[in-house]
Design a protein around this motif. Structure first.
Motif, PDB file in Angstrom:
ATOM      1  N   ARG A 138       0.960  -1.347   0.057  1.00 42.21           N
ATOM      2  CA  ARG A 138       0.347  -0.206  -0.133  1.00 42.21           C
ATOM      3  C   ARG A 138       1.186   1.267   0.125  1.00 42.21           C
ATOM      4  O   ARG A 138       1.640   1.685   0.593  1.00 42.21           O
ATOM      5  CB  ARG A 138      -0.485   0.153   0.975  1.00 42.21           C
ATOM      6  N   TRP A 139       0.574   2.066  -0.834  1.00 42.46           N
ATOM      7  CA  TRP A 139       1.141   3.784  -0.816  1.00 42.46           C
ATOM      8  C   TRP A 139       0.075   4.750  -1.361  1.00 42.46           C
ATOM      9  O   TRP A 139      -0.681   4.026  -1.462  1.00 42.46           O
ATOM     10  CB  TRP A 139       2.465   3.394  -1.873  1.00 42.46           C
ATOM     11  N   SER A 140       1.100   5.862  -1.688  1.00 46.72           N
ATOM     12  CA  SER A 140      -0.420   6.465  -1.768  1.00 46.72           C
ATOM     13  C   SER A 140       0.301   7.302  -2.993  1.00 46.72           C
ATOM     14  O   SER A 140       0.898   8.481  -3.157  1.00 46.72           O
ATOM     15  CB  SER A 140      -0.639   7.752  -0.263  1.00 46.72           C
ATOM     16  N   ARG A 153       0.062   9.447  -7.313  1.00 42.82           N
ATOM     17  CA  ARG A 153      -0.098  10.854  -6.978  1.00 42.82           C
ATOM     18  C   ARG A 153      -0.392  10.586  -8.661  1.00 42.82           C
ATOM     19  O   ARG A 153      -1.479  11.312  -9.135  1.00 42.82           O
ATOM     20  CB  ARG A 153       0.474  12.054  -6.456  1.00 42.82           C
ATOM     21  N   PHE A 177      -3.292  21.558  -4.536  1.00 44.82           N
ATOM     22  CA  PHE A 177      -2.709  21.471  -5.442  1.00 44.82           C
ATOM     23  C   PHE A 177      -3.253  19.889  -5.299  1.00 44.82           C
ATOM     24  O   PHE A 177      -3.062  18.644  -5.847  1.00 44.82           O
ATOM     25  CB  PHE A 177      -1.455  21.014  -3.399  1.00 44.82           C
ATOM     26  N   ASN A 178      -4.034  18.704  -4.505  1.00 38.67           N
ATOM     27  CA  ASN A 178      -4.451  18.257  -4.975  1.00 38.67           C
ATOM     28  C   ASN A 178      -5.763  17.299  -6.023  1.00 38.67           C
ATOM     29  O   ASN A 178      -5.378  17.069  -6.699  1.00 38.67           O
ATOM     30  CB  ASN A 178      -5.720  17.369  -3.449  1.00 38.67           C
ATOM     31  N   TRP A 234      -2.949  17.520  -9.048  1.00 38.90           N
ATOM     32  CA  TRP A 234      -2.312  15.692  -9.441  1.00 38.90           C
ATOM     33  C   TRP A 234      -3.219  15.200  -9.490  1.00 38.90           C
ATOM     34  O   TRP A 234      -2.638  13.339 -10.425  1.00 38.90           O
ATOM     35  CB  TRP A 234      -1.203  15.658  -8.148  1.00 38.90           C
ATOM     36  N   HIS A 256      -5.745   6.929  -2.565  1.00 32.50           N
ATOM     37  CA  HIS A 256      -4.859   7.921  -1.262  1.00 32.50           C
ATOM     38  C   HIS A 256      -6.114   9.040  -0.743  1.00 32.50           C
ATOM     39  O   HIS A 256      -6.647   9.379  -1.469  1.00 32.50           O
ATOM     40  CB  HIS A 256      -3.719   8.566  -2.492  1.00 32.50           C
ATOM     41  N   GLN A 257      -5.536   8.783   0.241  1.00 33.99           N
ATOM     42  CA  GLN A 257      -6.001   9.815   1.557  1.00 33.99           C
ATOM     43  C   GLN A 257      -5.839  10.801   1.435  1.00 33.99           C
ATOM     44  O   GLN A 257      -4.772  11.305   0.836  1.00 33.99           O
ATOM     45  CB  GLN A 257      -5.765   9.210   2.390  1.00 33.99           C
ATOM     46  N   MET A 258      -6.653  11.994   1.224  1.00 29.82           N
ATOM     47  CA  MET A 258      -6.482  13.528   1.227  1.00 29.82           C
ATOM     48  C   MET A 258      -7.035  13.936   2.733  1.00 29.82           C
ATOM     49  O   MET A 258      -8.460  14.474   2.487  1.00 29.82           O
ATOM     50  CB  MET A 258      -6.723  13.887   0.069  1.00 29.82           C
ATOM     51  N   ALA A 259      -6.297  15.013   3.475  1.00 32.49           N
ATOM     52  CA  ALA A 259      -7.173  16.292   4.110  1.00 32.49           C
ATOM     53  C   ALA A 259      -7.282  17.320   3.753  1.00 32.49           C
ATOM     54  O   ALA A 259      -7.843  18.274   3.939  1.00 32.49           O
ATOM     55  CB  ALA A 259      -5.592  15.918   5.520  1.00 32.49           C
ATOM     56  N   GLY A 260      -6.965  17.295   2.550  1.00 36.58           N
ATOM     57  CA  GLY A 260      -6.453  18.939   1.776  1.00 36.58           C
ATOM     58  C   GLY A 260      -8.074  18.977   0.287  1.00 36.58           C
ATOM     59  O   GLY A 260      -8.276  19.028  -0.659  1.00 36.58           O
ATOM     60  N   ARG A 298      10.541   5.105   0.126  1.00 37.31           N
ATOM     61  CA  ARG A 298       9.342   5.946   1.529  1.00 37.31           C
ATOM     62  C   ARG A 298      10.307   5.567   2.895  1.00 37.31           C
ATOM     63  O   ARG A 298      11.008   4.303   2.698  1.00 37.31           O
ATOM     64  CB  ARG A 298       8.720   4.622   1.195  1.00 37.31           C
ATOM     65  N   ARG A 354      10.286   6.206   6.914  1.00 40.42           N
ATOM     66  CA  ARG A 354       9.605   5.931   8.500  1.00 40.42           C
ATOM     67  C   ARG A 354      10.261   6.149   9.258  1.00 40.42           C
ATOM     68  O   ARG A 354      11.079   5.926   9.761  1.00 40.42           O
ATOM     69  CB  ARG A 354       8.251   4.288   8.574  1.00 40.42           C
TER      70      ARG A 354
HETATM   71  C1  LIG Z   1      -5.862  11.651   6.683  1.00 44.96           C
HETATM   72  C2  LIG Z   1      -4.559  11.620   5.497  1.00 44.96           C
HETATM   73  C3  LIG Z   1      -4.590  12.565   5.221  1.00 44.96           C
HETATM   74  C4  LIG Z   1      -3.505  13.242   4.222  1.00 44.96           C
HETATM   75  N1  LIG Z   1      -3.119  14.310   2.961  1.00 44.96           N
HETATM   76  C5  LIG Z   1      -2.804  14.350   1.943  1.00 44.96           C
HETATM   77  C6  LIG Z   1      -3.095  14.962   1.338  1.00 44.96           C
HETATM   78  O1  LIG Z   1      -4.229  16.066   1.740  1.00 44.96           O
HETATM   79  N2  LIG Z   1      -2.223  15.569  -0.235  1.00 44.96           N
HETATM   80  C7  LIG Z   1      -1.547  14.151  -0.422  1.00 44.96           C
HETATM   81  O2  LIG Z   1      -0.804  14.407  -1.901  1.00 44.96           O
HETATM   82  N3  LIG Z   1      -1.876  13.688   0.405  1.00 44.96           N
HETATM   83  C8  LIG Z   1      -1.633  13.641   1.379  1.00 44.96           C
HETATM   84  N4  LIG Z   1      -2.012  12.220   2.442  1.00 44.96           N
HETATM   85  C9  LIG Z   1      -1.072  10.809   1.711  1.00 44.96           C
HETATM   86  C10 LIG Z   1       0.211  11.676   2.475  1.00 44.96           C
HETATM   87  O3  LIG Z   1       0.993  12.337   2.738  1.00 44.96           O
HETATM   88  C11 LIG Z   1       0.671   9.557   2.635  1.00 44.96           C
HETATM   89  O4  LIG Z   1       0.131   8.561   3.378  1.00 44.96           O
HETATM   90  C12 LIG Z   1       2.211   9.932   3.695  1.00 44.96           C
HETATM   91  O5  LIG Z   1       3.293  10.473   3.123  1.00 44.96           O
HETATM   92  C13 LIG Z   1       3.053   8.407   3.671  1.00 44.96           C
HETATM   93  O6  LIG Z   1       3.285   7.844   2.206  1.00 44.96           O
HETATM   94  P1  LIG Z   1       2.451   6.279   2.205  1.00 44.96           P
HETATM   95  O7  LIG Z   1       1.301   6.994   2.064  1.00 44.96           O
HETATM   96  O8  LIG Z   1       2.804   6.196   0.462  1.00 44.96           O
HETATM   97  O9  LIG Z   1       3.027   5.414   2.883  1.00 44.96           O
HETATM   98  C14 LIG Z   1      -2.418  11.911   3.730  1.00 44.96           C
HETATM   99  C15 LIG Z   1      -2.524  10.660   4.101  1.00 44.96           C
HETATM  100  C16 LIG Z   1      -3.694  11.103   5.261  1.00 44.96           C
HETATM  101  C17 LIG Z   1      -3.701   9.212   5.730  1.00 44.96           C
END
Ligand SMILES: Cc1cc2nc3c(=O)[nH]c(=O)nc-3n(C[C@H](O)[C@H](O)[C@H](O)COP(=O)(O)O)c2cc1C
Length: 194
Positions: free
Chosen positions: A18-20, A22, A77-78, A81, A130-134, A179, A181
């Protein structure tokens, strides 16, 4: 692109996978995969089994107006991408207990658990969430008439990761950076705090 987490100890393959991303391909998420991902969230644990999470799901191809409305709630920003990603979702939490109507202090925690399970299930299927708070929670509430006792918590993109080269240079670098931690010792305390 292999973004498998370089874990210090063995973990389930889908957790490491799992990763996030763009960069996403435009390829739609098959119904069966989407159903499995939502089902993973459905079976998350929750305080008093309240299951306070609720999700809005929008597929670019099938709910284009809702997709566009949710996309418009994201911070620039979000929005920048997301490209052609096929699914946008909104994770929410019911703030009050269905049982007694009182505030449920664990609703956000529980919704996070559901989202985490969905992300891991997605990774197991070769997709990424990919989760986003933005995003603008008030705008999302207004756009979708979300009730006052439900909190929009996080927007999420779901789809198949694409090439980093599809992103602008700065984001492409972040997409391929190692990546990382914090050390486990900063998170897990054995027997005494710190
Ligand atoms: C609650 C939450 C909010 C996040 N908000 C954003 C966001 O607004 N924009 C973005 O590009 N990534 C966002 N992320 C992704 C994180 O930056 C990402 O999970 C973190 O850098 C770790 O990378 P990984 O998920 O690839 O392991 C968010 C992740 C979480 C869990």
């Amino acid at each position: 692109m292999d973004r498998t987490a370089p874990t210090d100890h063995p973990v389930l393959p889908a957790i490491a996978a799992r990763w996030s991303p763009r960069s996403y391909l435009e390829t739609p998420v098959p119904d069966a995969a989407l159903h499995s991902i939502l089902e993973a969230g459905r079976w998350a644990a929750s305080a008093y089994n309240e299951q306070p999470w609720q999700y809005l799901i929008t597929r670019r191809a099938l709910e284009p107006e809702a997709f566009a409305k949710l996309l418009a709630c994201l911070v620039p920003f979000n929005q920048g991408w997301i490209g052609g990603a096929p699914v946008l979702m909104l994770a929410c939490a019911r703030l009050n207990s269905a049982g007694n109507g009182k505030p449920n202090p664990w609703s956000h925690y529980d919704a996070g658990q559901a989202s985490s399970a969905m992300a891991i299930q997605a990774a197991a299927l070769g997709l990424q969430l990919h989760q986003m708070a933005g995003f603008d929670a008030a705008a999302a509430r207004a756009a979708f008439a979300i009730p006052e006792d439900v909190a929009p918590i996080a927007a999420m993109v779901l789809g198949t990761p694409g090439p980093a080269s599809a992103l602008p240079e700065a984001l492409a670098q972040r997409e391929t950076a190692p990546r990382a931690r914090k050390p486990a010792g900063e998170m897990f305390f054995l027997g005494q705090w710190g």
